[in-house]
Write an enzyme that holds these catalytic residues in place. Sequence first.
Site, PDB file in Angstrom:
ATOM      1  N   ASP A  35     -47.591  12.591 -19.183  1.00 13.96           N
ATOM      2  CA  ASP A  35     -46.961  12.314 -17.894  1.00 13.96           C
ATOM      3  C   ASP A  35     -46.474  13.615 -17.259  1.00 13.96           C
ATOM      4  OD1 ASP A  35     -47.446   9.745 -18.487  1.00 13.96           O
ATOM      5  OD2 ASP A  35     -45.337   9.091 -18.629  1.00 13.96           O
ATOM      6  N   GLU A  37     -47.674  16.676 -17.646  1.00 15.81           N
ATOM      7  CA  GLU A  37     -48.805  17.443 -17.104  1.00 15.81           C
ATOM      8  C   GLU A  37     -49.268  16.852 -15.772  1.00 15.81           C
ATOM      9  OE1 GLU A  37     -51.221  19.182 -20.908  1.00 15.81           O
ATOM     10  OE2 GLU A  37     -50.897  17.018 -20.810  1.00 15.81           O
ATOM     11  N   ASP A  39     -47.398  15.097 -13.686  1.00 15.56           N
ATOM     12  CA  ASP A  39     -46.390  15.413 -12.668  1.00 15.56           C
ATOM     13  C   ASP A  39     -46.556  16.845 -12.162  1.00 15.56           C
ATOM     14  OD1 ASP A  39     -45.427  12.911 -12.940  1.00 15.56           O
ATOM     15  OD2 ASP A  39     -43.689  13.446 -14.192  1.00 15.56           O
ATOM     16  N   SER A  84     -61.529 -20.285  -1.512  1.00 14.74           N
ATOM     17  CA  SER A  84     -60.766 -20.645  -2.706  1.00 14.74           C
ATOM     18  C   SER A  84     -61.726 -21.270  -3.714  1.00 14.74           C
ATOM     19  CB  SER A  84     -59.612 -21.578  -2.372  1.00 14.74           C
ATOM     20  OG  SER A  84     -60.078 -22.645  -1.620  1.00 14.74           O
ATOM     21  N   LEU A  85     -61.179 -21.702  -4.820  1.00 12.16           N
ATOM     22  CA  LEU A  85     -62.027 -22.223  -5.903  1.00 12.16           C
ATOM     23  C   LEU A  85     -61.714 -23.675  -6.167  1.00 12.16           C
ATOM     24  CD1 LEU A  85     -61.512 -19.240  -8.361  1.00 12.16           C
ATOM     25  CD2 LEU A  85     -63.676 -19.847  -7.272  1.00 12.16           C
ATOM     26  N   GLU A 116     -63.641 -14.722 -16.310  1.00 10.31           N
ATOM     27  CA  GLU A 116     -62.497 -13.866 -15.989  1.00 10.31           C
ATOM     28  C   GLU A 116     -61.203 -14.663 -16.064  1.00 10.31           C
ATOM     29  OE1 GLU A 116     -63.459 -12.581 -11.971  1.00 10.31           O
ATOM     30  OE2 GLU A 116     -65.559 -12.439 -12.582  1.00 10.31           O
ATOM     31  N   LYS A 118     -57.890 -16.058 -14.630  1.00 10.88           N
ATOM     32  CA  LYS A 118     -57.501 -16.311 -13.242  1.00 10.88           C
ATOM     33  C   LYS A 118     -56.076 -15.818 -13.055  1.00 10.88           C
ATOM     34  CE  LYS A 118     -57.617 -19.744  -9.581  1.00 10.88           C
ATOM     35  NZ  LYS A 118     -56.375 -19.368  -8.957  1.00 10.88           N
ATOM     36  N   ASP A 120     -52.523 -15.008 -11.574  1.00 12.61           N
ATOM     37  CA  ASP A 120     -51.630 -15.776 -10.712  1.00 12.61           C
ATOM     38  C   ASP A 120     -50.831 -14.804  -9.842  1.00 12.61           C
ATOM     39  OD1 ASP A 120     -50.492 -17.921  -9.606  1.00 12.61           O
ATOM     40  OD2 ASP A 120     -49.201 -18.438 -11.292  1.00 12.61           O
ATOM     41  N   ARG A 139     -55.120 -12.265   1.942  1.00 19.72           N
ATOM     42  CA  ARG A 139     -56.142 -13.281   2.149  1.00 19.72           C
ATOM     43  C   ARG A 139     -55.832 -14.134   3.380  1.00 19.72           C
ATOM     44  NH1 ARG A 139     -56.311 -18.709  -0.054  1.00 19.72           N
ATOM     45  NH2 ARG A 139     -58.432 -19.492   0.095  1.00 19.72           N
ATOM     46  N   GLU A 178     -56.638  -9.287  -7.042  1.00 18.72           N
ATOM     47  CA  GLU A 178     -55.375 -10.015  -7.077  1.00 18.72           C
ATOM     48  C   GLU A 178     -54.249  -9.036  -7.376  1.00 18.72           C
ATOM     49  OE1 GLU A 178     -55.821 -13.220  -6.561  1.00 18.72           O
ATOM     50  OE2 GLU A 178     -54.146 -14.350  -7.413  1.00 18.72           O
ATOM     51  N   TYR A 230     -61.924  -8.267  -8.572  1.00 22.85           N
ATOM     52  CA  TYR A 230     -62.883  -9.223  -9.159  1.00 22.85           C
ATOM     53  C   TYR A 230     -64.028  -9.636  -8.246  1.00 22.85           C
ATOM     54  CZ  TYR A 230     -59.575 -12.231  -6.691  1.00 22.85           C
ATOM     55  OH  TYR A 230     -58.754 -12.780  -5.748  1.00 22.85           O
ATOM     56  N   LYS A 294     -67.916 -17.905 -13.168  1.00 27.39           N
ATOM     57  CA  LYS A 294     -68.784 -17.622 -12.015  1.00 27.39           C
ATOM     58  C   LYS A 294     -70.224 -17.489 -12.478  1.00 27.39           C
ATOM     59  CE  LYS A 294     -65.128 -14.897  -9.836  1.00 27.39           C
ATOM     60  NZ  LYS A 294     -64.620 -13.559  -9.553  1.00 27.39           N
ATOM     61  N   LYS A 318     -58.529 -24.480 -15.094  1.00 29.07           N
ATOM     62  CA  LYS A 318     -57.095 -24.192 -15.129  1.00 29.07           C
ATOM     63  C   LYS A 318     -56.427 -24.713 -16.389  1.00 29.07           C
ATOM     64  CE  LYS A 318     -55.858 -23.639 -10.425  1.00 29.07           C
ATOM     65  NZ  LYS A 318     -54.789 -24.148  -9.653  1.00 29.07           N
ATOM     66  N   CYS A 412     -17.740 -44.540 -24.352  1.00 28.98           N
ATOM     67  CA  CYS A 412     -18.892 -44.117 -25.150  1.00 28.98           C
ATOM     68  C   CYS A 412     -19.965 -45.203 -25.181  1.00 28.98           C
ATOM     69  CB  CYS A 412     -18.440 -43.791 -26.567  1.00 28.98           C
ATOM     70  SG  CYS A 412     -19.829 -43.493 -27.669  1.00 28.98           S
ATOM     71  N   CYS A 415     -20.081 -46.487 -29.159  1.00 29.76           N
ATOM     72  CA  CYS A 415     -18.976 -47.185 -29.820  1.00 29.76           C
ATOM     73  C   CYS A 415     -17.930 -47.728 -28.864  1.00 29.76           C
ATOM     74  CB  CYS A 415     -18.323 -46.272 -30.855  1.00 29.76           C
ATOM     75  SG  CYS A 415     -17.349 -44.971 -30.091  1.00 29.76           S
ATOM     76  N   CYS A 430     -17.078 -38.181 -27.026  1.00 31.34           N
ATOM     77  CA  CYS A 430     -16.549 -39.383 -27.646  1.00 31.34           C
ATOM     78  C   CYS A 430     -15.605 -38.913 -28.752  1.00 31.34           C
ATOM     79  CB  CYS A 430     -17.689 -40.215 -28.225  1.00 31.34           C
ATOM     80  SG  CYS A 430     -17.077 -41.559 -29.253  1.00 31.34           S
ATOM     81  N   CYS A 435     -18.411 -42.178 -34.694  1.00 33.05           N
ATOM     82  CA  CYS A 435     -19.428 -42.678 -33.776  1.00 33.05           C
ATOM     83  C   CYS A 435     -20.844 -42.181 -34.060  1.00 33.05           C
ATOM     84  CB  CYS A 435     -19.017 -42.349 -32.354  1.00 33.05           C
ATOM     85  SG  CYS A 435     -20.253 -42.756 -31.134  1.00 33.05           S
TER      86      CYS A 435
HETATM   87  S1  IVH Z   1     -62.870 -15.354  -7.217  1.00 36.70           S
HETATM   88  C1  IVH Z   1     -65.114 -17.382  -4.041  1.00 36.70           C
HETATM   89  N1  IVH Z   1     -61.760 -14.424  -9.386  1.00 36.70           N
HETATM   90  O1  IVH Z   1     -57.866 -17.553  -7.140  1.00 36.70           O
HETATM   91  C2  IVH Z   1     -64.370 -16.801  -5.173  1.00 36.70           C
HETATM   92  N2  IVH Z   1     -60.388 -15.459  -7.771  1.00 36.70           N
HETATM   93  O2  IVH Z   1     -58.574 -20.207  -5.819  1.00 36.70           O
HETATM   94  C3  IVH Z   1     -62.959 -16.641  -4.835  1.00 36.70           C
HETATM   95  N3  IVH Z   1     -58.017 -15.508  -8.356  1.00 36.70           N
HETATM   96  O3  IVH Z   1     -57.866 -16.709  -3.763  1.00 36.70           O
HETATM   97  C4  IVH Z   1     -62.136 -15.938  -5.755  1.00 36.70           C
HETATM   98  N4  IVH Z   1     -58.196 -14.448 -10.276  1.00 36.70           N
HETATM   99  O4  IVH Z   1     -56.391 -15.390  -5.351  1.00 36.70           O
HETATM  100  C5  IVH Z   1     -61.570 -15.048  -8.234  1.00 36.70           C
HETATM  101  N5  IVH Z   1     -60.900 -13.541 -11.355  1.00 36.70           N
HETATM  102  C6  IVH Z   1     -60.715 -14.165 -10.196  1.00 36.70           C
HETATM  103  C7  IVH Z   1     -59.434 -14.565  -9.771  1.00 36.70           C
HETATM  104  C8  IVH Z   1     -59.320 -15.221  -8.538  1.00 36.70           C
HETATM  105  C9  IVH Z   1     -57.360 -15.016  -9.423  1.00 36.70           C
HETATM  106  C10 IVH Z   1     -57.390 -16.241  -7.238  1.00 36.70           C
HETATM  107  C11 IVH Z   1     -57.656 -15.631  -5.887  1.00 36.70           C
HETATM  108  C12 IVH Z   1     -58.313 -16.683  -5.071  1.00 36.70           C
HETATM  109  C13 IVH Z   1     -57.945 -17.920  -5.800  1.00 36.70           C
HETATM  110  C14 IVH Z   1     -59.039 -18.935  -5.599  1.00 36.70           C
END
Ligand code: IVH
Length: 672
Positions: A35, A37, A39, A84-85, A116, A118, A120, A139, A178, A230, A294, A318, A412, A415, A430, A435
């Site tokens: 660290d 070096e 810096d 979204s998924l 992968e 997912k 959060d 997004r 993400e 991703y 995927k 999930k 109570c 009892c 109580c 009891c």
């Molecule tokens: S792929 C069309 N890969 O999940 C594919 N999404 O419900 C769209 N997320 O909005 C996303 N990890 O915020 C993908 N390895 C991952 C992910 C990921 C988290 C989230 C992302 C997306 C949401 C989809």
Amino acid sequence: MGVPPEVLERIKRLREEINYHNYRYYVLDSPVISDEEFDALMNELRNLEDRYPETITPDSPTQRVGAPPSERFNTVSHRVPMLSLDDAFTEREVLDFDERVKRFLGIDSEIEYSLEPKMDGLAVELIYERGMLVQGSTRGDGYTGEDVTANLRTIKPIPLRLIERQVKAPVLLEARGEVFMNKKDFERLNRERRENGEPLFANPRNAAAGSLRQLDPNVTASRPLDIFCYGVGVVEGHEFKTQWEILQTFKRWGLRVNPMVGKTHGIKGAIDYHQRITKIRPSLPYEIDGIVIKVNSLELQRRLGTKARSPRWAIAYKFEPAQAVTRILDILLSVGRTGAVTPVAVMEPVKVGGVVISRATLHNEDEIRRKDIRIGDYVIVQRAGDVIPEVVKPLVERRTGQEKRFVMPKTCPVCGSQLVRKPGEAVWRCPNPDCFPRLVRQLTHYASKGAMDIEGLGPKIAEQLISAGIVRNVADIYRIKMSDLMSLEGFAEKSAQNLLDAIERSKKTSLARFLYALGIRHVGEVTAQILARHFGSLDALMNADAEDLRDIDGIGPEVAASIVSWFKEERNRRLVKRLLDAGVTFTGEPKGRKPPLEGKSFVFTGALSSLKREEAKKIVQNLGGQVGSTVSRKTSYVVVGENPGSKYEKARRLGIPVLSEEEFLEMTKGGT
Ligand code: IVH
């Protein structure tokens, strides 16, 4: 005055070095310098840029922070929508997804999938033009997001310039990923906020989103954010063939990719991956809410296409959510070991974290008032890991006006004693020392081998059931549900089912066992047998008076009085009724007068302490047994008092059961 060429060269070199070490540190997780070096390199660059400000470019590693706060965010439209998924929660749903993919493509063979975790957090798009980060956005609704470039630039793991050592940066790259906050960093941030009296973030995702959507980039810079990339939007000047290749190339460019990504041929591998990730999930430093599966080939992805809001080529498998919504049906009270009377929410059973639950402690009266929880409310319940379920909050907007406020009773529930609450304490207690332990004893006796014989219901479980408010009365055991047991510590589905089965089996019993199980004073196993034989039915016994009872051989006046007064009590009659209503039935009870000790012979040796030898003999005879003076193979029991003689030795030699005085009295309880 121009900048000397050697300075320009040095600045260029420093920037490359710093970018490379950032990449080693954040992307490869294997730094090659300390660290200090690092810096030192940063300081040298900063000094040179201070002297020659005209050399500063937006992709210089020194330029992460420094943008002024903005009034509001500009909107950015995504050239390729950020979709979204679809969710899957079960293996079946994942298998269905795989079948749909195959059917759509008309392919019989196994599909290759990229796997992968997912994350959060919140999705962002990073736009790189010829390797330089030019824009970053959230997004948003998938079509338009907010321009948070200045904020994203402050996140150290996001390269301001792509590394080009192995692969040239494309003309245009829209990288997606993400942004998230580690669990520990989230906790530290909340701790600081608590100390400063600031409102807390509910979870790491909210903390990450709140930190990224700050108008002042300096605030974002002070928050420990991280990113995993991703996916891609528009790419010009580079061609990818697979999702896996995208992930691998990202790493080369210095874009951080989750180290746990994987690849599988056939959907089975995805299911295994989900199981593996589920297991290690608690030990991960960040929160994930499932895995993303995927289709690996981008060509197949293109053929599959998208639906309105989600692609056909991916699915989020999930984890069972740790929170759920359910309704409070009632609030009951449980009595604990220390007499603490705790309100417990009885809820419509709901699956949380993979387990069905129907009860959650509400802790105390003040807590119910603070959270404003009412009977009939829809509530959010949560269960994190092995932690017992808790009610997070009521959904006030779903109230109908029919909900009832909880009023803490003054007595109570077990009892009937007046409850007390010490000043400064939140709990009502109580005060009756009998009891809780008494109910534990009653329940354990009821379940014991000689009584209803419920295997697995010992003192420990009895305590748990009572403390949780599941059992407040012996008859409650016949109403225990799977979900009740699953809310207790130490129960797995199998052990819970075993106990439920044992409870169910106990319903078929004999009258004698039942009478003994009731725990009437002076009614031991032998007396219970005498009573059962004599009366043949519970009704007949319940209608008998003291005189009827005294007339029976083996039943003395004290026993008779005890039985009559027990059955006289309303509370006890109610208990019996509830047990019978629950389905307790008696089988194989021939009415007759066969005395319980008929055919048994006893030999006494040594001095008895609580009764004379003669009295003991009489007890045996009253119960139809015989008393002998010498031990032989035909002797059934040898009762041993103090200083026993050679009879004891002989009994042991012959393997004849030896009873202590207490055991003898226990066996012949009520036989005077
Ligand atoms: S792929 C069309 N890969 O999940 C594919 N999404 O419900 C769209 N997320 O909005 C996303 N990890 O915020 C993908 N390895 C991952 C992910 C990921 C988290 C989230 C992302 C997306 C949401 C989809």
